[in-house]
Scaffold this motif. Structure first.
Motif, PDB file in Angstrom:
ATOM      1  N   MET A   1     105.131   8.482 -82.257  1.00  0.00           N
ATOM      2  CA  MET A   1     104.898   7.314 -81.397  1.00  0.00           C
ATOM      3  C   MET A   1     103.597   7.463 -80.612  1.00  0.00           C
ATOM      4  O   MET A   1     103.421   6.803 -79.585  1.00  0.00           O
ATOM      5  N   GLU A   2     102.706   8.322 -81.119  1.00  0.00           N
ATOM      6  CA  GLU A   2     101.442   8.571 -80.414  1.00  0.00           C
ATOM      7  C   GLU A   2     100.751   7.243 -80.081  1.00  0.00           C
ATOM      8  O   GLU A   2     100.619   6.362 -80.942  1.00  0.00           O
ATOM      9  N   GLY A   3     100.334   7.121 -78.862  1.00  0.00           N
ATOM     10  CA  GLY A   3      99.600   5.915 -78.459  1.00  0.00           C
ATOM     11  C   GLY A   3     100.486   4.711 -78.163  1.00  0.00           C
ATOM     12  O   GLY A   3      99.977   3.630 -77.899  1.00  0.00           O
ATOM     13  N   CYS A   4     101.815   4.879 -78.242  1.00  0.00           N
ATOM     14  CA  CYS A   4     102.717   3.745 -77.984  1.00  0.00           C
ATOM     15  C   CYS A   4     103.554   4.049 -76.752  1.00  0.00           C
ATOM     16  O   CYS A   4     104.626   4.637 -76.867  1.00  0.00           O
ATOM     17  N   ASP A   5     103.063   3.664 -75.596  1.00  0.00           N
ATOM     18  CA  ASP A   5     103.822   3.922 -74.377  1.00  0.00           C
ATOM     19  C   ASP A   5     104.777   2.774 -74.117  1.00  0.00           C
ATOM     20  O   ASP A   5     104.354   1.619 -74.055  1.00  0.00           O
ATOM     21  N   LEU A   6     106.041   3.089 -73.960  1.00  0.00           N
ATOM     22  CA  LEU A   6     107.006   2.042 -73.651  1.00  0.00           C
ATOM     23  C   LEU A   6     106.808   1.611 -72.198  1.00  0.00           C
ATOM     24  O   LEU A   6     106.605   2.456 -71.329  1.00  0.00           O
ATOM     25  N   PRO A   7     106.882   0.306 -71.951  1.00  0.00           N
ATOM     26  CA  PRO A   7     106.502  -0.171 -70.614  1.00  0.00           C
ATOM     27  C   PRO A   7     107.594  -0.016 -69.565  1.00  0.00           C
ATOM     28  O   PRO A   7     107.725  -0.891 -68.720  1.00  0.00           O
ATOM     29  N   TRP A   8     108.411   1.009 -69.617  1.00  0.00           N
ATOM     30  CA  TRP A   8     109.369   1.224 -68.527  1.00  0.00           C
ATOM     31  C   TRP A   8     109.427   2.686 -68.154  1.00  0.00           C
ATOM     32  O   TRP A   8     108.894   3.515 -68.850  1.00  0.00           O
TER      33      TRP A   8
END
Ligand SMILES: Cc1ncc(C[n+]2csc(CCOP(=O)(O)OP(=O)(O)O)c2C)c(N)n1
Ligand SMILES: [Mg+2]
Lengths: 576, 142
Positions: free
Chosen positions: A569-576
């Motif tokens: 999931m590199e580069g995919c920050d979940l917004p919570w």
């Protein structure tokens, strides 16, 4: 000379290649080929292995190739048969496995483009992204030429699947053998049997860099297994006293208890990779499960030198810059490299840092080993893995299929021999386990085979229990039954605040399914029953399924899942 | 207390040295560390914060603010430290994802992985105030 049918010509070519098994499901347009196998293929040692799903047929061909080093051959009928082969072909493609995919096709006059014939499908296009080379066989005269070329392409350079689409009118056409430009011939007449070697000057330079290195490290990828270069890796490593870390799919290049071998992804290996001053990468691409060959689990590319040996120029520097690229077969190139090293130095005595790497590895393993002592009920997954590995001999073939199951297995299921670890490493394709076990057992009937499968993964191809029972094969499938898609549930738990969706199963009696299909089956709930059950399973002489209930919550937390998730999931920050 | 303030660092020292599990994992450790919290002006974190500490046979014997040469440096944007402390990601994941960058002998860091994991658990127990927009994640402490 005699008139020959197209299908007969095809089968003659397969016999020349000493193809042992064709894996597939019959279909109307395949019958000419199957009939030729029946009429004269059997006498020449060629068998049709009928499976219960084409996907499994392709996985079996894949496993056969992984174990023997020879191309696997799978076969599908027009339309749905071809389409159902796709997952298995993709899996082989991802791991650079040589495979020849044969599909029947409608008559030439109603294909490409198709025009409403039942089961029609432009199959060459379907297979294009997952095969190295594809061809339509449109003329009787071209059958030997294209079959020979298919094997040549599948086996040369970076091995991968190839696809031949065989029009049924061509399969039933006849012709005079004397009119052929290419006749069925032994392989040495149409494909290289001596692999290419890298440039000798570059080999000398590589030897110099390795000899001058203070902390050299050897990192074999799957290419070493494909090329059969494990003895050379070992000889070079021992001569240089260089640690060996493999990519996760290449376990077994060196026995994992060899003093120089560090377990893939273990902290000893990651530390060694970070500390090395010269890395020799052989037949690998440094993909994401190798952390891209980048810091922190490797050195800085401008400080740590990288020598790369690969048969495929396109793989050079794919994920990090190289200092020296040697294009050639791993085995042949390493032979010369070893000689060049020996000319420059006597054997290097053990390097002090190796003990430190090993100590780091042992400290990393220690908690897993102590969890494996657990007598808890439901069973801890590590207890299961430990007992299973301890039961089978060193040279047994391990198949791994599953999510967290594969992570747990990695901690304690040691691999000691090359081409003995079957795992769909680059595709992560679930459902390979049972078909791989069948293909492996067919490839190595004298060796014990066991598969460790997640319950979800197992059920994707469990219909093949009937195939295994019908063939009279004996191996053991251990199902790590947590009643869930464990790895995905774990990700939902960690990253989505435990908002679970689509991850839980009902209880399924896999042991009863096995028995209903003519196999051995037992459910195990007590850790102290694991070993006795393995004994009974192995003694049954049948394909055996041990349906082992594990602790579903403990199963969700293999520590390294976090690191894998970081990569995926590199580069995919979940917004919570 | 504010993350990485002098009283916060003192609390870190106190709680670490009082934690038997941490001390067991840290036994024999003699090393110094610099932690760099990089500013994120658009999130209301304007200052670069640098703190350091050293271990003597595992116990944290000295803490300081500002730069000194140390054996290891760990640096990341302020928000990554917040994510680690509020449990959104573990320290190994932060390192694996290259969000938390390290300098110093990496092998020794790996050897101390379990110690670092325990240490982060201790930090999570400290009542902590974060800067700027991150204040919404303030930790109540235990
Ligand atoms: C064919 C396929 N579909 C979906 C996935 C995504 N996936 C990765 S791990 C996983 C869960 C596997 O569950 P199981 O086989 O029961 O093993 P466990 O994680 O529970 O040990 C899934 C669905 C995949 N890798 N392959
Ligand atoms: Mg499962």
């Amino acid at each position: 000379m005699a008139e020959l049918m197209g299908a007969d010509l095809l089968v003659q070519c397969l016999i020349q290649e000493k193809v042992r098994y064709l894996f597939g499901i019959p279909g109307g347009q395949l019958c000419p080929i199957l009939d030729a196998v029946r009429r004269f293929g059997h006498d020449a040692g060629l068998e049709f292995i009928m499976t219960r799903h084409e996907q499994a047929a392709a996985h079996m061909a894949d496993a056969y190739a992984r174990v023997t080093g020879r191309p696997g051959v799978c076969i599908g009928t027009i339309g749905p048969g071809a389409a159902d082969l796709v997952p298995g072909v993709y899996t082989a493609w991802a791991d650079s496995i040589p495979m020849v995919v044969l599909t029947a096709q409608n008559q030439t006059w109603k294909s490409y483009p198709e025009r409403g014939s039942m089961q029609s499908l432009d199959q060459v296009d379907l297979f294009a992204p997952i095969t190295k080379w594809q061809a339509r066989v449109t003329h009787w005269q071209r059958i030997p030429e294209l079959v020979q070329r298919a094997f040549r392409v599948a086996l040369s350079g970076r091995p991968r699947p190839v696809h031949l689409d065989l029009h049924v009118d061509v399969l039933v056409a006849t012709g005079d053998e004397s009119s052929l430009t290419h006749r069925p011939l032994p392989p040495e007449r149409y494909r290289p049997v001596h692999p290419p070697v890298a440039d000798p000057d570059l080999i000398e330079r590589a030897a110099q860099m390795l000899v001058e290195a203070e902390r050299p490290l050897i990192h074999p990828g799957g290419g070493v297994l494909r090329s059969g270069a494990w003895d050379e890796v070992r000889e070079l490593a021992e001569y240089l006293s260089a640690p060996v870390t493999t990519s996760p799919g290449a376990c077994g290049v060196l026995p994992e208890d060899h003093p120089l071998c560090l377990i893939a992804g273990g902290y000893g290996a990651l530390g060694a990779q970070a500390m090395a001053d010269v890395v020799l990468l052989i037949g690998g691409r440094l993909g994401d499960t190798d952390f891209w060959g980048q810091p922190p689990f490797w050195g800085e590319p401008d400080q740590q030198k990288l020598i790369q040996i690969d048969i495929e120029p396109e793989n050079v520097a794919l994920n990090r810059p190289v200092d020296l690229a040697l294009v050639g077969d791993a085995k042949a190139t390493l032979r010369l490299l070893i000689e060049a090293v020996k000319r420059r130095t006597s054997p290097i005595p053990e390097r002090p840092e190796i003990a430190e790497y090993r100590a780091t590895q042992e400290a990393w393993l220690a908690p897993f080993e102590s969890q494996a002592e657990s007598d808890q009920k439901p069973i801890h997954p590590l207890r299961l893995i430990r007992d299973v590995r301890a039961f089978f001999p060193r040279d047994a073939i391990t198949v791994v299929d599953g999510g967290n199951t594969a992570v747990w297995a990695h901690y304690l299921n040691r691999i000691y021999t090359p081409r003995s670890f079957l795992w769909a490493s680059d595709s992560g394709h679930l459902g390979t386990g049972l078909p791989y076990a069948i293909g492996a057992k067919l490839a190595a009937p004298d060796r014990m085979v066991y598969a460790i499968c997640g319950d979800g993964a197992f059920a994707l191809n469990m219909q093949e229990l009937e195939t295994a029972a019908r063939l009279g094969l004996s191996f053991v499938v251990v199902i790590v039954n947590d009643r869930q898609w464990g790895m995905i549930k774990a990700l939902q738990m960690d990253s989505y605040d435990a908002r679970y969706i689509g991850v839980d199963f009902e209880d399924v009696r896999y042991d009863e399914i096995a028995r209903a299909m003519g196999c051995w089956g037992e459910r195990i709930e007590d850790p102290n029953e694991i070993t006795p059950a393995l004994e009974r399973a192995a003694a049954s002489g049948k394909p055996a399924v041990l349906d082992v209930i594990v602790d579903p919550w403990a199963h969700l937390t293999p520590p390294d899942l976090e690191n894998l998730d970081a990569v995926w999931m590199e580069g995919c920050d979940l917004p919570w | 207390m504010k993350l990485a303030s002098p009283e916060y660092m003192e609390e870190v020292r106190k709680r670490s040295n009082a934690d038997p599990e941490y001390l067991k994992l840290a036994k024999g450790l003699n090393a110094s560390f610099t932690l760099i919290l990089e500013p994120e002006p658009d999130k209301g974190v304007s200052e670069r914060i640098v703190v350091g500490f050293s271990n003597a046979d595992g116990r944290i014997d000295e803490i300081w603010l500002g730069e000194r040469p140390t054996d290891f440096t760990l640096s990341a944007p302020y928000g990554v430290w917040v994510d680690i402390l509020r449990g959104k990601m573990g320290p190994t994941k932060a390192i694996a994802s290259r969000k938390l960058r390290t300098r110093g002998p990496f092998l020794q860091l790996l050897q101390g992985a379990n110690r670092i994991i325990r240490w982060v658990e201790i930090l999570r127990s400290i009542p902590t105030e974060f800067e700027g927009e991150y204040a919404k994640y303030n930790l109540p402490g235990q």
